[in-house]
Design a protein around this motif. Structure first.
Motif, PDB file in Angstrom:
ATOM      1  N   UNK A 121      20.175  76.642  54.893  1.00 22.68           N
ATOM      2  CA  UNK A 121      19.535  75.700  53.981  1.00 22.68           C
ATOM      3  C   UNK A 121      20.153  74.325  54.161  1.00 22.68           C
ATOM      4  N   UNK A 122      19.372  73.392  54.648  1.00 22.61           N
ATOM      5  CA  UNK A 122      19.840  72.022  54.817  1.00 22.61           C
ATOM      6  C   UNK A 122      20.681  71.767  56.051  1.00 22.61           C
ATOM      7  N   UNK A 123      20.880  72.772  56.903  1.00 23.20           N
ATOM      8  CA  UNK A 123      21.707  72.570  58.098  1.00 23.20           C
ATOM      9  C   UNK A 123      21.317  73.555  59.194  1.00 23.20           C
ATOM     10  N   UNK A 137      25.937  70.010  64.718  1.00 23.05           N
ATOM     11  CA  UNK A 137      25.428  70.404  63.403  1.00 23.05           C
ATOM     12  C   UNK A 137      24.346  69.418  63.027  1.00 23.05           C
ATOM     13  N   UNK A 138      23.137  69.945  62.746  1.00 21.58           N
ATOM     14  CA  UNK A 138      22.022  69.116  62.321  1.00 21.58           C
ATOM     15  C   UNK A 138      21.900  69.215  60.811  1.00 21.58           C
ATOM     16  N   UNK A 139      21.712  68.093  60.148  1.00 25.30           N
ATOM     17  CA  UNK A 139      21.587  68.080  58.695  1.00 25.30           C
ATOM     18  C   UNK A 139      20.208  67.631  58.255  1.00 25.30           C
ATOM     19  N   UNK A 145      12.627  69.677  56.184  1.00 26.47           N
ATOM     20  CA  UNK A 145      12.590  70.591  57.315  1.00 26.47           C
ATOM     21  C   UNK A 145      12.837  69.928  58.654  1.00 26.47           C
ATOM     22  N   UNK A 146      13.145  68.646  58.656  1.00 23.52           N
ATOM     23  CA  UNK A 146      13.434  67.911  59.887  1.00 23.52           C
ATOM     24  C   UNK A 146      14.850  67.344  59.814  1.00 23.52           C
ATOM     25  N   UNK A 147      15.537  67.364  60.934  1.00 24.65           N
ATOM     26  CA  UNK A 147      16.916  66.876  60.966  1.00 24.65           C
ATOM     27  C   UNK A 147      16.973  65.376  60.681  1.00 24.65           C
ATOM     28  N   UNK A 148      17.896  65.004  59.788  1.00 27.47           N
ATOM     29  CA  UNK A 148      18.139  63.601  59.477  1.00 27.47           C
ATOM     30  C   UNK A 148      19.423  63.105  60.126  1.00 27.47           C
TER      31      UNK A 148
END
Length: 153
Positions: A121-123, A137-139, A145-148
């Protein structure tokens, strides 16, 4: 890319949710593509490689646009915790981030039995070089639902 109405029931709920076609190139329309998250794009493929009506491979789009072997169908994957310690083979989900809850889903993109994608969730975590260690690590801070963000580990 094409658009097609469902003609098969992948999840067994009595509702047509998949399209039968030849995904694995064996000349038989014995494979299925399905959109189980209802976003308009296929996210599950079921491959019947020997034509006996029993699927041998379940693959999913892990959310990055990459088709990955699903760990949800009983496949146990070896994986490394964020501290670099190898963990015994496990199904998905697992507690990758050590927060006390098993909320991260593992995937094995290259089929070597070692998890190289994890989504929580969130990562999400990615092993970019195949060495078994998490590299990025993508956040997802806004929950769309898309990496920020991407942080190199």
């Amino acid at each position: 890319m094409w658009t097609s109405d469902p003609d098969a029931d992948l999840d067994g709920d009595g509702v047509l949710d998949a399209v039968g076609l030849d995904v694995d190139g064996d000349g038989r329309n014995d494979d299925l593509l399905a959109d189980l998250d209802h976003d308009g794009l296929a996210d599950h493929a079921v491959l019947d490689r020997d034509g006996d009506g029993v699927p041998e491979a379940y693959v999913t789009d892990d959310g990055t646009g990459t088709w990955a072997r699903s760990a949800d169908r009983g496949a146990a994957l070896r994986w490394f915790a964020l501290d670099g310690v190898e963990q015994p083979a496990a199904g998905s989900p697992v507690d990758l981030d050590g927060d006390g809850t098993a909320g991260e889903r593992l995937a094995d993109v290259d089929g070597d039995g070692l998890a190289d994608r994890a989504v929580g969730t969130g990562a999400a975590w990615v092993d970019t070089d195949g060495d078994g260690r998490w590299d990025v690590r993508l956040g997802d801070a806004d929950g769309d639902g898309r990496a920020d963000s991407a942080d190199y580990l």
